[in-house]
Design a protein around this motif. Structure first.
Motif, PDB file in Angstrom:
ATOM      1  N   ALA A   4     -13.717  45.075  32.709  1.00  0.00           N
ATOM      2  CA  ALA A   4     -12.090  45.087  32.782  1.00  0.00           C
ATOM      3  C   ALA A   4     -11.573  45.120  31.498  1.00  0.00           C
ATOM      4  O   ALA A   4     -10.557  45.770  31.158  1.00  0.00           O
ATOM      5  CB  ALA A   4     -11.840  44.245  33.794  1.00  0.00           C
ATOM      6  N   ILE A   5     -11.967  43.795  30.587  1.00  0.00           N
ATOM      7  CA  ILE A   5     -11.498  43.791  29.377  1.00  0.00           C
ATOM      8  C   ILE A   5     -11.794  44.664  28.703  1.00  0.00           C
ATOM      9  O   ILE A   5     -10.670  45.033  27.622  1.00  0.00           O
ATOM     10  CB  ILE A   5     -12.056  42.314  28.808  1.00  0.00           C
ATOM     11  CG1 ILE A   5     -11.243  41.183  29.725  1.00  0.00           C
ATOM     12  CG2 ILE A   5     -11.560  42.110  27.450  1.00  0.00           C
ATOM     13  CD1 ILE A   5     -12.082  39.856  29.351  1.00  0.00           C
ATOM     14  N   TYR A  14      -6.925  39.551  32.624  1.00  0.00           N
ATOM     15  CA  TYR A  14      -8.320  39.686  32.341  1.00  0.00           C
ATOM     16  C   TYR A  14      -8.707  38.801  31.542  1.00  0.00           C
ATOM     17  O   TYR A  14      -9.973  37.973  31.835  1.00  0.00           O
ATOM     18  CB  TYR A  14      -8.594  41.262  31.894  1.00  0.00           C
ATOM     19  CG  TYR A  14      -8.407  42.110  33.035  1.00  0.00           C
ATOM     20  CD1 TYR A  14      -8.074  41.801  34.286  1.00  0.00           C
ATOM     21  CD2 TYR A  14      -8.004  43.497  32.830  1.00  0.00           C
ATOM     22  CE1 TYR A  14      -7.807  42.873  35.333  1.00  0.00           C
ATOM     23  CE2 TYR A  14      -7.868  44.476  33.421  1.00  0.00           C
ATOM     24  CZ  TYR A  14      -7.827  44.206  34.921  1.00  0.00           C
ATOM     25  OH  TYR A  14      -7.428  45.094  35.778  1.00  0.00           O
ATOM     26  N   HIS A  15      -8.117  38.352  30.236  1.00  0.00           N
ATOM     27  CA  HIS A  15      -8.667  37.530  29.503  1.00  0.00           C
ATOM     28  C   HIS A  15      -8.710  36.174  30.091  1.00  0.00           C
ATOM     29  O   HIS A  15      -9.627  35.243  29.981  1.00  0.00           O
ATOM     30  CB  HIS A  15      -8.008  37.332  28.208  1.00  0.00           C
ATOM     31  CG  HIS A  15      -8.183  38.490  27.417  1.00  0.00           C
ATOM     32  ND1 HIS A  15      -9.391  38.753  26.348  1.00  0.00           N
ATOM     33  CD2 HIS A  15      -7.350  39.544  27.081  1.00  0.00           C
ATOM     34  CE1 HIS A  15      -9.127  39.991  25.940  1.00  0.00           C
ATOM     35  NE2 HIS A  15      -8.228  40.474  26.139  1.00  0.00           N
ATOM     36  N   GLY A  16      -7.389  35.763  30.612  1.00  0.00           N
ATOM     37  CA  GLY A  16      -7.414  34.469  31.655  1.00  0.00           C
ATOM     38  C   GLY A  16      -8.450  34.207  32.586  1.00  0.00           C
ATOM     39  O   GLY A  16      -9.010  33.221  32.847  1.00  0.00           O
ATOM     40  N   ASN A  17      -8.735  35.615  33.348  1.00  0.00           N
ATOM     41  CA  ASN A  17      -9.537  35.258  34.471  1.00  0.00           C
ATOM     42  C   ASN A  17     -11.061  35.009  33.838  1.00  0.00           C
ATOM     43  O   ASN A  17     -11.842  34.401  34.401  1.00  0.00           O
ATOM     44  CB  ASN A  17      -9.746  36.611  35.236  1.00  0.00           C
ATOM     45  CG  ASN A  17      -8.291  36.496  36.147  1.00  0.00           C
ATOM     46  OD1 ASN A  17      -7.709  35.613  36.510  1.00  0.00           O
ATOM     47  ND2 ASN A  17      -8.105  37.581  36.835  1.00  0.00           N
ATOM     48  N   MET A  18     -11.190  36.017  32.563  1.00  0.00           N
ATOM     49  CA  MET A  18     -12.570  35.609  32.186  1.00  0.00           C
ATOM     50  C   MET A  18     -12.674  34.223  31.543  1.00  0.00           C
ATOM     51  O   MET A  18     -13.921  33.409  31.734  1.00  0.00           O
ATOM     52  CB  MET A  18     -12.644  36.532  30.818  1.00  0.00           C
ATOM     53  CG  MET A  18     -14.088  36.395  29.964  1.00  0.00           C
ATOM     54  SD  MET A  18     -15.529  36.655  30.943  1.00  0.00           S
ATOM     55  CE  MET A  18     -15.779  38.323  30.546  1.00  0.00           C
ATOM     56  N   GLY A  19     -11.749  33.665  31.020  1.00  0.00           N
ATOM     57  CA  GLY A  19     -11.639  31.930  30.580  1.00  0.00           C
ATOM     58  C   GLY A  19     -12.143  31.327  31.733  1.00  0.00           C
ATOM     59  O   GLY A  19     -12.926  30.443  31.599  1.00  0.00           O
ATOM     60  N   GLU A  20     -11.510  31.627  32.765  1.00  0.00           N
ATOM     61  CA  GLU A  20     -11.649  30.495  34.113  1.00  0.00           C
ATOM     62  C   GLU A  20     -13.119  30.730  34.528  1.00  0.00           C
ATOM     63  O   GLU A  20     -13.747  29.689  34.921  1.00  0.00           O
ATOM     64  CB  GLU A  20     -10.687  30.913  35.013  1.00  0.00           C
ATOM     65  CG  GLU A  20     -10.652  29.866  36.151  1.00  0.00           C
ATOM     66  CD  GLU A  20     -10.316  28.632  35.848  1.00  0.00           C
ATOM     67  OE1 GLU A  20     -10.985  27.468  36.579  1.00  0.00           O
ATOM     68  OE2 GLU A  20      -9.991  28.223  34.814  1.00  0.00           O
TER      69      GLU A  20
END
Length: 126
Positions: A4-5, A14-20
């Motif tokens: 997605a990124i 997407y970056h935030g979801n990846m971080g979580e």
């Protein structure tokens, strides 16, 4: 999430979801990078800031984590930001300050269950 990124590299979500996801997997260095990427796209976002603060604390960068969480909580006054600030403070055994952060979160959203649960898990006031 990586796909997605790659398709939408300017999506802070997407970056935030990846971080979580990375944070939940214990991959804190990578999570930090993802939250910082989200913040580059939406500077000052309290959700990403407080998540970054939590990750910093989980890496042992406690003072920096508290500072980032305080900035997030003070900038937007969201229950989530106060929850994360309280979590970082509790991790440092600063229970009175953690309690104050959780109570500030409840003042903003009395029905926010995670704050209520975190408050119950603090040691009793002595």
């Amino acid at each position: 999430m990586a796909r997605a990124i790659s398709l939408q590299p300017t999506s802070p979500l997407y970056h935030g979801n990846m971080g979580e996801l990375l944070r939940m997997m214990g991959r804190f260095d990578e999570a930090e990078t993802s939250f910082r990427a989200a913040l580059q796209l939406v500077p000052g976002n309290p959700g990403y800031m407080s998540a970054l603060g939590l990750v910093l604390a989980q890496q042992g960068k406690l003072a920096e984590g508290v500072e980032v969480c305080r900035a997030a909580a003070n900038s937007a006054k969201t229950a989530v930001a106060y929850l994360r600030l309280g979590m970082v403070l509790a991790q440092q055994k600063q229970f009175a300050e953690a309690r104050a952060a959780y109570e500030a979160g409840l003042a903003l959203d009395a029905n926010f269950g995670p704050v209520r649960q975190a408050l119950r898990q603090l040691p009793p006031v002595s």
